[in-house]
Scaffold this motif. Structure first.
Motif, PDB file in Angstrom:
ATOM      1  N   THR A 380      -5.131   5.191 -10.855  1.00 24.82           N
ATOM      2  CA  THR A 380      -6.101   4.163 -10.508  1.00 24.82           C
ATOM      3  C   THR A 380      -6.054   3.962  -8.993  1.00 24.82           C
ATOM      4  O   THR A 380      -5.150   4.470  -8.318  1.00 24.82           O
ATOM      5  CB  THR A 380      -5.762   2.843 -11.217  1.00 24.82           C
ATOM      6  N   PRO A 381      -7.022   3.246  -8.408  1.00 27.15           N
ATOM      7  CA  PRO A 381      -6.928   2.963  -6.962  1.00 27.15           C
ATOM      8  C   PRO A 381      -5.617   2.289  -6.578  1.00 27.15           C
ATOM      9  O   PRO A 381      -5.055   2.573  -5.507  1.00 27.15           O
ATOM     10  CB  PRO A 381      -8.132   2.045  -6.720  1.00 27.15           C
ATOM     11  N   LEU A 382      -5.101   1.411  -7.443  1.00 30.59           N
ATOM     12  CA  LEU A 382      -3.839   0.746  -7.147  1.00 30.59           C
ATOM     13  C   LEU A 382      -2.689   1.751  -7.084  1.00 30.59           C
ATOM     14  O   LEU A 382      -1.875   1.743  -6.150  1.00 30.59           O
ATOM     15  CB  LEU A 382      -3.553  -0.323  -8.207  1.00 30.59           C
ATOM     16  N   SER A 392       0.262  -2.460   1.749  1.00 35.20           N
ATOM     17  CA  SER A 392      -0.551  -3.640   2.043  1.00 35.20           C
ATOM     18  C   SER A 392      -1.822  -3.642   1.196  1.00 35.20           C
ATOM     19  O   SER A 392      -2.211  -4.673   0.636  1.00 35.20           O
ATOM     20  CB  SER A 392      -0.904  -3.670   3.536  1.00 35.20           C
ATOM     21  N   THR A 393      -2.461  -2.488   1.085  1.00 29.51           N
ATOM     22  CA  THR A 393      -3.652  -2.374   0.229  1.00 29.51           C
ATOM     23  C   THR A 393      -3.274  -2.580  -1.233  1.00 29.51           C
ATOM     24  O   THR A 393      -3.994  -3.237  -1.985  1.00 29.51           O
ATOM     25  CB  THR A 393      -4.308  -1.000   0.417  1.00 29.51           C
ATOM     26  N   ALA A 394      -2.147  -2.010  -1.648  1.00 27.72           N
ATOM     27  CA  ALA A 394      -1.704  -2.155  -3.032  1.00 27.72           C
ATOM     28  C   ALA A 394      -1.445  -3.618  -3.381  1.00 27.72           C
ATOM     29  O   ALA A 394      -1.787  -4.077  -4.474  1.00 27.72           O
ATOM     30  CB  ALA A 394      -0.434  -1.334  -3.258  1.00 27.72           C
ATOM     31  N   ALA A 395      -0.843  -4.360  -2.456  1.00 21.44           N
ATOM     32  CA  ALA A 395      -0.572  -5.776  -2.716  1.00 21.44           C
ATOM     33  C   ALA A 395      -1.862  -6.563  -2.904  1.00 21.44           C
ATOM     34  O   ALA A 395      -1.948  -7.451  -3.761  1.00 21.44           O
ATOM     35  CB  ALA A 395       0.245  -6.360  -1.566  1.00 21.44           C
ATOM     36  N   ILE A 396      -2.880  -6.210  -2.128  1.00 24.66           N
ATOM     37  CA  ILE A 396      -4.167  -6.901  -2.266  1.00 24.66           C
ATOM     38  C   ILE A 396      -4.815  -6.557  -3.600  1.00 24.66           C
ATOM     39  O   ILE A 396      -5.339  -7.430  -4.299  1.00 24.66           O
ATOM     40  CB  ILE A 396      -5.088  -6.517  -1.091  1.00 24.66           C
ATOM     41  N   LEU A 397      -4.773  -5.282  -3.982  1.00 20.07           N
ATOM     42  CA  LEU A 397      -5.371  -4.871  -5.255  1.00 20.07           C
ATOM     43  C   LEU A 397      -4.662  -5.512  -6.436  1.00 20.07           C
ATOM     44  O   LEU A 397      -5.296  -5.839  -7.447  1.00 20.07           O
ATOM     45  CB  LEU A 397      -5.322  -3.350  -5.377  1.00 20.07           C
ATOM     46  N   TYR A 426       9.688  -5.673   1.602  1.00 17.45           N
ATOM     47  CA  TYR A 426       8.900  -6.870   1.903  1.00 17.45           C
ATOM     48  C   TYR A 426       7.851  -7.133   0.825  1.00 17.45           C
ATOM     49  O   TYR A 426       7.752  -8.237   0.295  1.00 17.45           O
ATOM     50  CB  TYR A 426       8.227  -6.710   3.267  1.00 17.45           C
ATOM     51  N   TYR A 427       7.042  -6.102   0.516  1.00 16.65           N
ATOM     52  CA  TYR A 427       5.981  -6.296  -0.466  1.00 16.65           C
ATOM     53  C   TYR A 427       6.554  -6.480  -1.866  1.00 16.65           C
ATOM     54  O   TYR A 427       5.947  -7.131  -2.708  1.00 16.65           O
ATOM     55  CB  TYR A 427       5.017  -5.107  -0.428  1.00 16.65           C
ATOM     56  N   PHE A 428       7.714  -5.913  -2.112  1.00 20.95           N
ATOM     57  CA  PHE A 428       8.371  -6.114  -3.398  1.00 20.95           C
ATOM     58  C   PHE A 428       8.705  -7.594  -3.586  1.00 20.95           C
ATOM     59  O   PHE A 428       8.445  -8.175  -4.644  1.00 20.95           O
ATOM     60  CB  PHE A 428       9.645  -5.266  -3.446  1.00 20.95           C
ATOM     61  N   PHE A 429       9.276  -8.215  -2.562  1.00 20.21           N
ATOM     62  CA  PHE A 429       9.600  -9.640  -2.629  1.00 20.21           C
ATOM     63  C   PHE A 429       8.326 -10.477  -2.729  1.00 20.21           C
ATOM     64  O   PHE A 429       8.269 -11.469  -3.466  1.00 20.21           O
ATOM     65  CB  PHE A 429      10.395 -10.028  -1.383  1.00 20.21           C
ATOM     66  N   ARG A 430       7.294 -10.051  -2.004  1.00 22.08           N
ATOM     67  CA  ARG A 430       6.029 -10.788  -2.008  1.00 22.08           C
ATOM     68  C   ARG A 430       5.384 -10.774  -3.392  1.00 22.08           C
ATOM     69  O   ARG A 430       4.882 -11.795  -3.864  1.00 22.08           O
ATOM     70  CB  ARG A 430       5.102 -10.158  -0.969  1.00 22.08           C
TER      71      ARG A 430
END
Length: 695
Positions: A380-382, A392-397, A426-430
């Protein structure tokens, strides 16, 4: 090399007929040279030895077959057929029955088709498949293409380097119909102009004015496709925004500004001109009945890409909003790799600065289904964003489309499984702070592994630490936090839980060790000495040998006491001294503790519960450590009792050295825990988990 070639031909003309091991003569080899050098060498050979044209290669192809798609222009082709030996080959068939006209029509070589048709070539000859040249010409609609003028080599070069002065001069000579010319690949002048090469020198105002003149004169040029089904808009979107170009204006032709194409501002202007031409053509179609064109925004080339696809492939994201404003339907089209534009947007590399959160949300908004669509790779796009490292894109999706976050790939992995492979936490924690996304941590891949399984197996203890820290923060604010407890109890297909994997790990960082000291309710019992459960058997064997040696030593010391025995009574001679009494007590204690270790190790072998085994093993280590101390005490008190009355200084030195050894051995920097703490924890576990089960 022309002088060398002429010299060789003059010295041995008949060599031009000699085939090599592949059946090719020098004349055949000459056809493969770059245009227009190929025709110069061919003419030289034919002038010196015309009979060389009669020789065919291994496939039965003549020189006329081999020159298809290698003829620079129409006039050169006419001049070549003036050779009598070449003219007679126009209807010659190779081993597959194809004449040169068959080959030219199949490859859509308009120049050669035109030359052969004007040379009275037969159209009815059929090849081995029963297909005539006339059928191929009709199938590829070549007759209509023959009515159009072909661009010369000079005109193609001028269009590619944006030589507007030359193009205006040609238009003044040939008239405005010159703009309808096409090259051998059916590309019109807009295709050529809108492909901007590296380090091009562009007079910006003149360039834009000429493109505007072309589109206003013949707006249908924007709709025309080449052999690859690309419209000029496709070509425009394919320009790399990082391409360096040299821009100058009428008033400043000496101070040339060299900068990336994205900073020149040319692409948005050209795109707007194309849009104006499209609107003009659509207005004319509405008022007049005639040929109906598909909007270029929806035209798909041979790869299935629309202009929106091409813009995203070239990282030309600055034009994303403009393209969607012209026609949002392009966001719903997929190419031949089953990729939507959202797939390509998610796969953009990290260095693309123009990629913003608003762009991603806009792409999801215009086509919600695209967030869950799967390409030919099962992504998928994600998942594509995680594969390319664009977190960063993955976090938004993840936050925009919850349904996309639950869609696994072909191996059953969700985005949580993929984020484990990236170095940044970072994104893992987010993402972990989002409760809805956190519930997806329980999803397993085809091997039954949760993301926490993979994090522990991959030694990503920085992410494991994030789990514990997040759980601690939420436990302080809420007393009903159970998500981590449930997560640590999930088993994979091997029957291992994340808690089991932590217990088996032999390389836990000190920070993780401290984090799990008070979390036995989460991961069960783990050795406080850092012993992996997979190495329990090795430790049991080693400790058994050590404990047996200590038992033997202390047992022997009890009956070979220092100072000797009274012969009549059999009692120790030094029994009245305090040091000797301490010696006896220490020896008994060391012997009892080492024997207790052997009993505990026997219980470890008897029990089938790994958690109980860990508790008993920790307790055994504490007993063995205490036995060591008691043995040291036995040694120094025995020496003190026998030597102090004779050599006091030796007895004192013995006491000092043994005391230093004991102090150093009990240093917390050497052992993981202090002795008192070990006894306390081991005794509590022993009482509750062992004695209750075995007594």
């Amino acid at each position: 090399m022309s002088s060398m070639i002429n010299f060789l031909i003059e010295k041995g003309r008949c060599v031009t007929c000699w085939p090599d091991a592949n059946g090719s003569t020098p004349l055949h080899r000459a056809a493969s040279l770059s245009t227009p050098y190929n025709l110069g060498v061919v003419r030289t050979m034919l002038q010196h030895w015309p009979q060389s044209a009669e020789v065919c290669d291994a496939s039965g192809n003549t020189i006329l077959h081999l020159l298809v798609c290698r003829m620079p222009n129409y006039q050169e082709g006419k001049n070549l057929l003036k050779f009598k030996d070449i003219y007679t080959l126009r209807n010659y068939q190779n081993q597959q029955g194809n004449t040169p006209l068959h080959i030219a029509a199949r490859n859509m070589d308009i120049i050669m088709v035109r030359v052969l048709l004007e040379s009275s070539t037969k159209l009815c000859i059929k090849n081995m498949e029963g297909i005539s040249a006339a059928s191929l010409i009709q199938h590829h609609n070549l007759l209509e293409m023959l009515r159009k003028r072909k661009m010369t080599w000079d005109e193609c070069e001028a269009a590619e380097i944006a030589n507007i002065t030359f193009l205006r001069k040609r238009m003044s000579i040939l008239g405005v119909e010159f703009l309808l010319s096409q090259d051998s690949e059916r590309r019109n002048i807009l295709h050529r102009l809108l492909h901007i090469k590296d380090d091009s020198r562009i007079l910006k105002d003149d360039f834009i004015d000429f493109v505007e003149q072309v589109i206003s004169s013949f707006s249908e040029l924007v709709f025309q496709t080449d052999l690859n089904q690309d419209t000029p808009v496709h070509v425009l979107m394919r320009n790399d925004p990082t391409t360096p170009v040299q821009i100058y204006s009428y008033n400043n032709q000496h101070n040339i500004l060299s900068s990336p194409l994205s900073e020149s501002g040319i692409l948005p202007v050209l795109l707007e001109l194309c849009n104006q031409g499209i609107l003009i053509q659509q207005r004319d179609q509405a008022s007049l009945k005639g040929t109906c064109y598909d909007p270029p925004w929806l035209v798909q080339n041979v790869k299935g890409n629309t202009p929106l696809h091409e813009a995203l492939i070239a990282n030309n994201n600055g034009l994303l909003k403009r393209l969607l404003r012209y026609d949002q339907r392009s966001a719903h089209l997929i190419n031949k790799c089953d990729e939507t534009p959202l797939h390509l947007l998610a796969g953009c590399p990290l260095y693309v600065e123009s990629l913003k959160k608003e762009d991603i949300k806009l792409m999801v908004k215009v086509n919600i289904e695209a967030a869950c669509s799967i390409d030919k790779e099962g992504l998928t796009p994600l998942l594509r964003a995680f594969q390319t490292g664009n977190l960063s894109t993955a976090a938004i999706l993840c936050t925009v489309s919850s349904e996309a976050a639950q869609t696994p790939d072909a191996k059953g992995r969700t985005f949580w499984h993929l984020v484990i492979n990236h170095p940044s936490g970072y994104y893992f924690f987010r993402l972990l702070r989002d409760e809805a996304l956190r519930n997806l941590l329980k999803l397993k891949d085809k091997n039954g592994n949760t993301p926490l399984h993979l994090a522990i197996e991959g030694n990503r203890f920085d992410l494991v630490q994030v789990f514990f820290e997040t759980w601690e923060l939420e436990r302080k604010s809420s007393s009903e936090v159970k998500w981590l407890v449930d997560l640590l109890q999930l088993q994979n297909k091997a029957g291992k839980t994340p808690g089991d994997l932590i217990g088996e790990s032999s390389c836990l960082p000190p920070k993780i060790e401290r984090s799990i000291e008070d979390k036995h309710e989460l991961i069960g019992v783990r050795s406080m000495w850092g012993i992996p459960t997979t190495e329990t058997k090795t430790y049991v064997n080693t400790m058994g040998i050590i404990a047996a040696l200590l038992t033997t030593i202390t047992f022997t010391a009890a009956f070979t006491v220092p100072g000797g025995l009274i012969q009549d009574k059999g009692t120790p001679i030094l029994i009245g001294r305090a040091a000797f009494q301490v010696f006896m007590i220490s020896d008994v204690l060391a012997m009892s503790l080492s024997m207790m270790v052997l009993f505990c190790l026997l219980w470890i072998m008897a029990t089938g519960n790994s958690k109980n085994s860990v508790v008993i093993l920790d307790f055994s280590i504490s007993l063995l450590l205490a036995s060591f101390y008691a043995t040291i005490m036995t040694f120094m008190t025995g020496l003190y009792a026998t030597l102090f009355s004779v050599k006091p200084w030796i007895a004192i030195v013995t006491l000092v050295l043994c005391s230093l050894l004991s102090a150093h051995a009990s240093n917390p920097q050497i052992y993981r825990h202090q002795v008192a703490y070990s006894f306390q924890k081991s005794y509590s576990y022993f009482c509750y988990h062992v004695l209750a089960l075995h007594c």
